[in-house]
Write an enzyme that holds these catalytic residues in place. Structure first.
Site, short mmCIF file in Angstrom:
data_model
loop_
_atom_site.label_atom_id
_atom_site.label_comp_id
_atom_site.label_asym_id
_atom_site.label_seq_id
_atom_site.Cartn_x
_atom_site.Cartn_y
_atom_site.Cartn_z
N LYS A 210 0.96 -1.64 -0.09
CA LYS A 210 -0.05 0.04 0.39
C LYS A 210 0.93 0.99 -0.02
CE LYS A 210 -3.77 2.46 3.20
NZ LYS A 210 -4.13 1.48 3.61
N GLU A 216 10.23 -4.97 4.76
CA GLU A 216 10.39 -5.70 4.16
C GLU A 216 10.31 -5.52 2.84
OE1 GLU A 216 8.98 -4.98 6.52
OE2 GLU A 216 8.81 -6.35 8.56
N GLY A 272 -5.13 -2.14 5.30
CA GLY A 272 -4.60 -3.73 4.93
C GLY A 272 -5.17 -4.74 5.14
N ARG A 273 -5.24 -5.02 6.45
CA ARG A 273 -5.94 -6.28 6.46
C ARG A 273 -7.01 -7.00 6.38
NH1 ARG A 273 -4.63 -3.11 10.41
NH2 ARG A 273 -6.02 -2.70 11.97
N GLU A 358 -4.64 -7.30 15.03
CA GLU A 358 -4.51 -6.10 14.56
C GLU A 358 -5.27 -5.02 14.82
OE1 GLU A 358 -0.52 -5.20 12.13
OE2 GLU A 358 -2.53 -5.53 10.97
N HIS A 389 -4.85 -34.21 17.17
CA HIS A 389 -3.69 -35.11 17.49
C HIS A 389 -2.51 -33.97 18.17
CE1 HIS A 389 -5.55 -39.01 15.25
NE2 HIS A 389 -6.31 -37.36 14.86
N LYS A 509 9.28 -1.34 14.47
CA LYS A 509 9.74 -0.53 13.08
C LYS A 509 10.79 0.18 13.76
CE LYS A 509 5.58 -1.41 10.44
NZ LYS A 509 5.03 0.09 9.17
C1 G6Q Z 1 -3.08 -4.03 8.62
C2 G6Q Z 1 -1.28 -3.64 8.35
C3 G6Q Z 1 -0.50 -3.96 8.03
C4 G6Q Z 1 -0.01 -3.87 6.82
C5 G6Q Z 1 1.50 -4.32 6.39
C6 G6Q Z 1 2.25 -4.06 4.85
O1 G6Q Z 1 -3.90 -4.47 8.29
O2 G6Q Z 1 -1.89 -1.75 8.15
O3 G6Q Z 1 -0.14 -5.89 7.87
O4 G6Q Z 1 -1.14 -4.26 5.32
O5 G6Q Z 1 2.44 -2.98 7.19
O6 G6Q Z 1 2.06 -2.29 4.67
P1 G6Q Z 1 2.41 -2.58 3.06
O7 G6Q Z 1 1.60 -2.59 1.65
O8 G6Q Z 1 2.10 -0.61 3.06
O9 G6Q Z 1 3.09 -2.87 2.67
#
Ligand code: G6Q
Length: 545
Positions: A210, A216, A272-273, A358, A389, A509
């Protein structure tokens, strides 16, 4: 939305629930079922193609009535309307929360900042569909003219967990000549293993981020570009054929070298989620085709409409959310187990972990005051029957109360002899065993010696929900995900928290950014952390090659 609300604990429904809990806490499901022979039929709901049996919960009609009253007193209805109408309910980020717009039909209108966002959503979907058709049809060629056979999504968190889960869940609907992989971890092993048997000439990377700044993802994206170019003769022009982006940040995308014509956008009102049904789902669309992707969106939308319009008595997500509140705040349960009896849903619990934890792992209310009640429980789980199990022992006979959601399908996608009947028999057997257990008398009657009998007693009274659907289709997956999204929303509305921010991921972070140069520095540095962090850093620096 931030106006000062009376504290949750002072609401009449909350107080009534406290008093009610004191009366029903010892009530056993054996008793509840004995008193009401039709309980199993009565406490079940069917909506939007999902059947929910919630009769094996430690609730009476009075509990359910009070929980609904709590929902009313907390303004759940107003909160739902606020979300659907594009109000900025994510107050700490001043954003609308409109994942529901991602699956709204073309003719719908949802206005954010004076603009109807639905046409934009459909424009991106059409662009994704055209691209997916070209890749799947072999018209989109790699730099050397070879067809794309491998797609690697690089993203993390919300830009990874949804796509991974959806790919696994809908694998039945994919072309098997196409290999889909997902790289998320900054641990280089993730990338190295993902590409080790792939030909760069046939490999397309989707950089899903996003913000397009995530450490990462950007690290992996640069490594991917190096790998790609090294395998394709070093011509930077190859990037255009082997990299596309999903992002809200056009500037950063073009800085990376991806033509923004190959960028699929979304908007800051998609968290994001909550983004697996946005362009972040591009890998899903490449895997299952746009018709299936659109069917998944239809499923999401059906559940959205159900949540938006159904009265709370018949509202699946509201009910699921309220039951979680009941166990979390009154019984003191700390976790919820998610137990899909469907191999294709093996990543569903991991996906739900982010969605739920989250969203509702918050310690202050919308107004910023510290809550004096528990919020989001820990979600976890594994597919059945494997879990039986391993960890089910603790659910059956341990000292903790762990409400569990069992998810199963009437039809299997892989009919194989008696497998499916056996699988489903286990679902029904587990929920029965959890609810009813086995008494000391029953154990004794089997001829068990006195000393052994206590070990073999199952107290029962362990609550569960059973969610049954016909068959795992893209549409049903959409409904299932939306069910949990709105259950999370319901919980957040009761707890009066912001379910849509995630400030809790920030501190680590920031600290990592400070430590990276300390690990990489060639010269000795004066470390200014605490003594534990300092000595860990020193040890690493001394031992690393
Ligand atoms: C989700 C969070 C988080 C996000 C990641 C990746 O709700 O905001 O998990 O999706 O940190 O972020 P980017 O899509 O900006 O790389």
């Amino acid at each position: 939305m931030t106006s000062v609300k009376p504290s949750l604990r002072s609401l009449p429904a909350w107080k009534a629930l406290e008093a009610h809990y004191a009366k029903v806490r010892e009530l056993h499901l054996r008793q509840l079922f004995a008193d009401d022979p039709k309980r199993g039929e009565r406490l079940a709901l069917e909506a939007a193609g999902l059947y929910l049996d919630y009769s094996k919960n430690r609730v009476t009609d009075e509990t359910l009535k009070l929980l609904r009253q709590l929902a009313e007193e907390c303004g759940l209805r107003t909160r739902i309307d606020a979300m659907f109408s594009g109000e900025k309910i994510n107050v700490t980020e001043n954003r609308a929360v409109l994942h529901v717009a991602l699956r709204a039909p073309k003719e719908a209108s949802i206005v954010v900042d004076g603009e109807n966002v639905v046409p934009q959503v459909h424009a991106v979907l059409d662009k994704m569909a055209a691209f997916a058709d070209r890749v799947r049809g072999g018209d989109w060629k790699g730099h050397t003219g070879k067809r794309i056979r491998n797609v690697i999504n690089i993203g993390i968190g919300g830009s990874d967990l949804g796509p991974v889960m959806a790919y696994e869940a809908l694998k039945h609907y994919t072309h098997r000549w196409m290999t889909l992989r997902f790289v998320s971890n900054v641990d280089g092993t993730d990338f190295a293993e993902a590409v080790q048997d792939l030909d760069p000439a046939e490999t397309l990377f989707i950089i899903s981020s996003k913000t397009f700044t995530t450490l990462e993802t950007m690290t992996n994206a640069h490594t991917a570009r190096d790998w790609s170019l090294a395998g394709l003769g070093g011509d930077a022009g190859a990037v255009a054929k082997h990299f596309v982006a999903v992002s809200t940040n056009a500037e950063k995308v073009s800085e990376f070298g991806i033509d923004t014509a190959n960028m699929f956008g979304f908007w800051d009102w998609v968290g994001g989620r909550y983004s697996m049904d946005s362009a972040i789902g591009l890998s899903t669309m490449l895997a299952i085709g746009h018709e299936n992707f659109r069917a998944m969106l239809t499923g999401f939308h059906e559940m959205d409409e159900h949540f938006r319009t159904a009265p709370f008595e018949q509202n699946l997500p509201a009910l699921l959310g309220l039951l979680t509140v009941w166990y979390t705040n009154f019984f003191g349960s700390e976790t919820v187990a998610i137990l899909p009896y469907e191999q294709y849903l093996k990543r569903f619990p991991a996906y739900l972990q982010q969605l739920t934890m989250e969203s509702n792992g918050k310690h202050v209310t919308l107004a910023g005051t510290k809550v004096d009640y528990s919020t989001g429980p820990i979600y976890w789980g594994e597919p059945g029957t494997n879990g039986q199990h391993s960890f089910y022992q603790l659910i059956h006979q341990g000292t903790r109360l762990i409400p569990a959601d069992f998810i199963a399908f009437v039809e299997t996608l892989n009919p194989l002899g008696r497998h499916h009947d056996m699988l489903l028999a286990n679902v029904f057997a587990q929920t029965e065993a959890l609810a009813f257990g086995k008494t000391f008398e029953q154990v004794k009657a089997e001829g068990t010696p006195d000393w052994l009998a206590p070990h073999r007693v199952f107290e029962g009274n362990r609550p569960s929900n059973t969610i049954l659907a016909d068959r795992l289709t893209p549409q049903i997956l959409g409904k299932l995900v939306a069910l949990y999204e709105h259950s999370v929303f319901t919980q957040g509305a009761i707890w009066n928290i912001d379910s849509f921010d995630q400030w809790g991921v920030e501190l680590g972070k920031v600290l990592a950014q400070r430590i990276i140069p300390e690990l990489e520095s060639k010269t000795e540095l004066e470390l200014r952390h605490d003594s534990s962090t300092n000595s860990l850093i020193q040890r690493y620096r001394k031992l690393k090659k």
